[in-house]
Motif scaffolding. Structure first.
Motif, PDB file in Angstrom:
ATOM      1  N   VAL A   1       0.806  -1.219   0.000  1.00  0.00           N
ATOM      2  CA  VAL A   1       0.000   0.000   0.000  1.00  0.00           C
ATOM      3  C   VAL A   1       0.846   1.280   0.000  1.00  0.00           C
ATOM      4  CG1 VAL A   1      -0.416   0.170   2.497  1.00  0.00           C
ATOM      5  CG2 VAL A   1      -2.089   1.087   0.883  1.00  0.00           C
ATOM      6  N   GLU A   2       1.861   1.375   0.817  1.00  0.00           N
ATOM      7  CA  GLU A   2       2.623   2.637   0.879  1.00  0.00           C
ATOM      8  C   GLU A   2       3.450   2.894  -0.387  1.00  0.00           C
ATOM      9  OE1 GLU A   2       2.076   5.153   2.867  1.00  0.00           O
ATOM     10  OE2 GLU A   2       0.551   3.901   3.808  1.00  0.00           O
ATOM     11  N   PRO A   3       4.210   1.906  -0.902  1.00  0.00           N
ATOM     12  CA  PRO A   3       4.927   2.178  -2.146  1.00  0.00           C
ATOM     13  C   PRO A   3       3.980   2.508  -3.307  1.00  0.00           C
ATOM     14  CG  PRO A   3       5.704   0.117  -1.170  1.00  0.00           C
ATOM     15  CD  PRO A   3       4.558   0.598  -0.346  1.00  0.00           C
ATOM     16  N   LEU A   4       2.816   1.881  -3.341  1.00  0.00           N
ATOM     17  CA  LEU A   4       1.877   2.173  -4.420  1.00  0.00           C
ATOM     18  C   LEU A   4       1.213   3.537  -4.243  1.00  0.00           C
ATOM     19  CD1 LEU A   4       0.260  -1.329  -4.974  1.00  0.00           C
ATOM     20  CD2 LEU A   4       2.101  -0.223  -6.286  1.00  0.00           C
TER      21      LEU A   4
ATOM     22  N   PHE B   1      -5.655   6.773  -2.361  1.00  0.00           N
ATOM     23  CA  PHE B   1      -5.219   5.439  -2.760  1.00  0.00           C
ATOM     24  C   PHE B   1      -5.381   4.472  -1.605  1.00  0.00           C
ATOM     25  CE2 PHE B   1      -2.306   1.941  -3.123  1.00  0.00           C
ATOM     26  CZ  PHE B   1      -2.602   1.469  -4.387  1.00  0.00           C
ATOM     27  N   ARG B   2      -4.878   4.859  -0.436  1.00  0.00           N
ATOM     28  CA  ARG B   2      -4.976   3.976   0.738  1.00  0.00           C
ATOM     29  C   ARG B   2      -6.427   3.593   1.017  1.00  0.00           C
ATOM     30  NH1 ARG B   2      -1.840   8.221   3.178  1.00  0.00           N
ATOM     31  NH2 ARG B   2       0.364   7.782   2.811  1.00  0.00           N
ATOM     32  N   ASP B   3      -7.329   4.578   0.918  1.00  0.00           N
ATOM     33  CA  ASP B   3      -8.736   4.332   1.229  1.00  0.00           C
ATOM     34  C   ASP B   3      -9.390   3.384   0.222  1.00  0.00           C
ATOM     35  OD1 ASP B   3      -8.475   6.035   3.385  1.00  0.00           O
ATOM     36  OD2 ASP B   3      -9.541   7.711   2.434  1.00  0.00           O
ATOM     37  N   GLY B   4      -8.931   3.370  -1.022  1.00  0.00           N
ATOM     38  CA  GLY B   4      -9.538   2.542  -2.048  1.00  0.00           C
ATOM     39  C   GLY B   4      -8.774   1.273  -2.371  1.00  0.00           C
ATOM     40  N   PHE B   5      -7.661   1.056  -1.699  1.00  0.00           N
ATOM     41  CA  PHE B   5      -6.810  -0.095  -2.015  1.00  0.00           C
ATOM     42  C   PHE B   5      -7.422  -1.382  -1.488  1.00  0.00           C
ATOM     43  CE2 PHE B   5      -3.122  -2.845  -0.800  1.00  0.00           C
ATOM     44  CZ  PHE B   5      -2.669  -3.114  -2.078  1.00  0.00           C
ATOM     45  N   ASP B   6      -7.578  -2.352  -2.378  1.00  0.00           N
ATOM     46  CA  ASP B   6      -8.065  -3.680  -2.002  1.00  0.00           C
ATOM     47  C   ASP B   6      -7.125  -4.699  -2.635  1.00  0.00           C
ATOM     48  OD1 ASP B   6      -9.311  -6.096  -1.577  1.00  0.00           O
ATOM     49  OD2 ASP B   6     -11.247  -5.467  -2.371  1.00  0.00           O
ATOM     50  N   PRO B   7      -6.200  -5.260  -1.858  1.00  0.00           N
ATOM     51  CA  PRO B   7      -5.215  -6.174  -2.440  1.00  0.00           C
ATOM     52  C   PRO B   7      -5.837  -7.408  -3.094  1.00  0.00           C
ATOM     53  CG  PRO B   7      -5.061  -6.182  -0.043  1.00  0.00           C
ATOM     54  CD  PRO B   7      -6.019  -5.088  -0.417  1.00  0.00           C
ATOM     55  N   ALA B   8      -7.050  -7.761  -2.719  1.00  0.00           N
ATOM     56  CA  ALA B   8      -7.692  -8.942  -3.305  1.00  0.00           C
ATOM     57  C   ALA B   8      -7.971  -8.775  -4.792  1.00  0.00           C
ATOM     58  CB  ALA B   8      -8.989  -9.252  -2.572  1.00  0.00           C
ATOM     59  N   HIS B   9      -8.058  -7.530  -5.267  1.00  0.00           N
ATOM     60  CA  HIS B   9      -8.370  -7.258  -6.670  1.00  0.00           C
ATOM     61  C   HIS B   9      -7.273  -6.450  -7.364  1.00  0.00           C
ATOM     62  CE1 HIS B   9     -12.255  -8.932  -5.882  1.00  0.00           C
ATOM     63  NE2 HIS B   9     -12.431  -8.089  -4.888  1.00  0.00           N
ATOM     64  N   THR B  10      -6.088  -6.428  -6.770  1.00  0.00           N
ATOM     65  CA  THR B  10      -4.990  -5.606  -7.278  1.00  0.00           C
ATOM     66  C   THR B  10      -3.789  -6.471  -7.612  1.00  0.00           C
ATOM     67  OG1 THR B  10      -5.741  -3.789  -5.843  1.00  0.00           O
ATOM     68  CG2 THR B  10      -3.512  -3.607  -6.759  1.00  0.00           C
ATOM     69  N   TRP B  11      -3.105  -6.114  -8.686  1.00  0.00           N
ATOM     70  CA  TRP B  11      -1.879  -6.794  -9.091  1.00  0.00           C
ATOM     71  C   TRP B  11      -0.744  -5.791  -9.149  1.00  0.00           C
ATOM     72  CZ3 TRP B  11      -6.504  -7.562 -11.610  1.00  0.00           C
ATOM     73  CH2 TRP B  11      -7.025  -8.850 -11.533  1.00  0.00           C
ATOM     74  N   ILE B  12       0.437  -6.301  -8.849  1.00  0.00           N
ATOM     75  CA  ILE B  12       1.678  -5.541  -9.033  1.00  0.00           C
ATOM     76  C   ILE B  12       2.176  -5.837 -10.447  1.00  0.00           C
ATOM     77  CG2 ILE B  12       4.069  -5.261  -8.248  1.00  0.00           C
ATOM     78  CD1 ILE B  12       1.870  -4.354  -6.244  1.00  0.00           C
ATOM     79  N   VAL B  13       2.526  -4.795 -11.168  1.00  0.00           N
ATOM     80  CA  VAL B  13       3.148  -4.952 -12.482  1.00  0.00           C
ATOM     81  C   VAL B  13       4.646  -4.984 -12.236  1.00  0.00           C
ATOM     82  CG1 VAL B  13       3.491  -3.968 -14.778  1.00  0.00           C
ATOM     83  CG2 VAL B  13       1.284  -3.646 -13.590  1.00  0.00           C
ATOM     84  N   GLU B  14       5.271  -6.092 -12.594  1.00  0.00           N
ATOM     85  CA  GLU B  14       6.721  -6.207 -12.470  1.00  0.00           C
ATOM     86  C   GLU B  14       7.345  -6.120 -13.858  1.00  0.00           C
ATOM     87  OE1 GLU B  14       7.764  -9.783 -10.371  1.00  0.00           O
ATOM     88  OE2 GLU B  14       7.468  -8.798  -8.438  1.00  0.00           O
TER      89      GLU B  14
ATOM     90  N   ARG C   1      -2.361  10.517  -1.759  1.00  0.00           N
ATOM     91  CA  ARG C   1      -1.943   9.255  -1.148  1.00  0.00           C
ATOM     92  C   ARG C   1      -3.078   8.622  -0.332  1.00  0.00           C
ATOM     93  NH1 ARG C   1       2.178  12.772  -1.582  1.00  0.00           N
ATOM     94  NH2 ARG C   1       4.190  11.965  -2.313  1.00  0.00           N
ATOM     95  N   ARG C   2      -3.795   9.454   0.408  1.00  0.00           N
ATOM     96  CA  ARG C   2      -4.891   8.965   1.251  1.00  0.00           C
ATOM     97  C   ARG C   2      -5.995   8.327   0.401  1.00  0.00           C
ATOM     98  NH1 ARG C   2      -5.873  13.331   3.701  1.00  0.00           N
ATOM     99  NH2 ARG C   2      -7.584  14.053   2.417  1.00  0.00           N
TER     100      ARG C   2
END
Length: 157
Positions: free
Chosen positions: A14-17, A44-57, A41-42
């Motif tokens: 969450v913080e790096p994103l 993003f934090r408020d809307g961040f749901d890791p269950a539906h999010t992917w990291i692009v590497e 930043r806030r």
């Protein structure tokens, strides 16, 4: 285009994103007179749901993120941010194409909103998104699955 992969996000991202979002969105938010370094930043934090999010590497290193959040009538494409050095490289196009292919296979409508005047709007239009509505800040767009047609609109007098 660089080699890229998607991997599931976790709460540890969450913080790096949030920081990536602030960097990527700053020019458009400043242009609209809406940049606030804490709020960007806030939100993003408020809307961040890791269950539906992917990291692009890219090259084995985190370089962005994207979310595809299910809703009642569609999936919402959200938090699609790539490190600035990747803009224009074709990576965003490839990531978007992968997600849209998944949605096409499932016959899923995709919605998003993009800031007015953002260059990202052209990317979305090239991939079949059309404008549903606009306000002074956001453009709301929709894309129906490939091969599907938009529902007919009935006009009553």
């Amino acid at each position: 285009m660089a080699d890229w992969t998607l991997r599931p996000a976790s709460v540890a991202h969450v913080e790096p994103l949030a920081e990536l979002r602030a960097v990527v969105m700053r020019p458009d938010l400043e242009r609209l007179g809406r940049y606030d370094e804490d709020r960007v930043r806030r939100r993003f934090r408020d809307g961040f749901d890791p269950a539906h999010t992917w990291i692009v590497e890219v090259g084995g290193r985190p370089a962005g993120c994207v979310a595809l959040r299910p809703a009642a009538d569609a999936h919402w494409l959200e938090h699609f941010y790539l490190a600035p050095h990747l803009h224009g490289s074709g990576t965003g196009t490839a990531v978007l194409r992968e997600l849209l292919d998944r949605c096409d296979r499932d016959a899923t409508v995709v919605r998003l909103n993009v800031l007015r005047g953002s260059p990202a709007r052209r990317l979305y239009e090239r991939h079949g998104f059309t404008t549903e509505s606009e306000d002074p800040v956001d453009v709301f767009m929709v894309r129906h699955p490939a091969g599907a047609h938009a529902p007919a609109v009935t006009v009553t007098p």
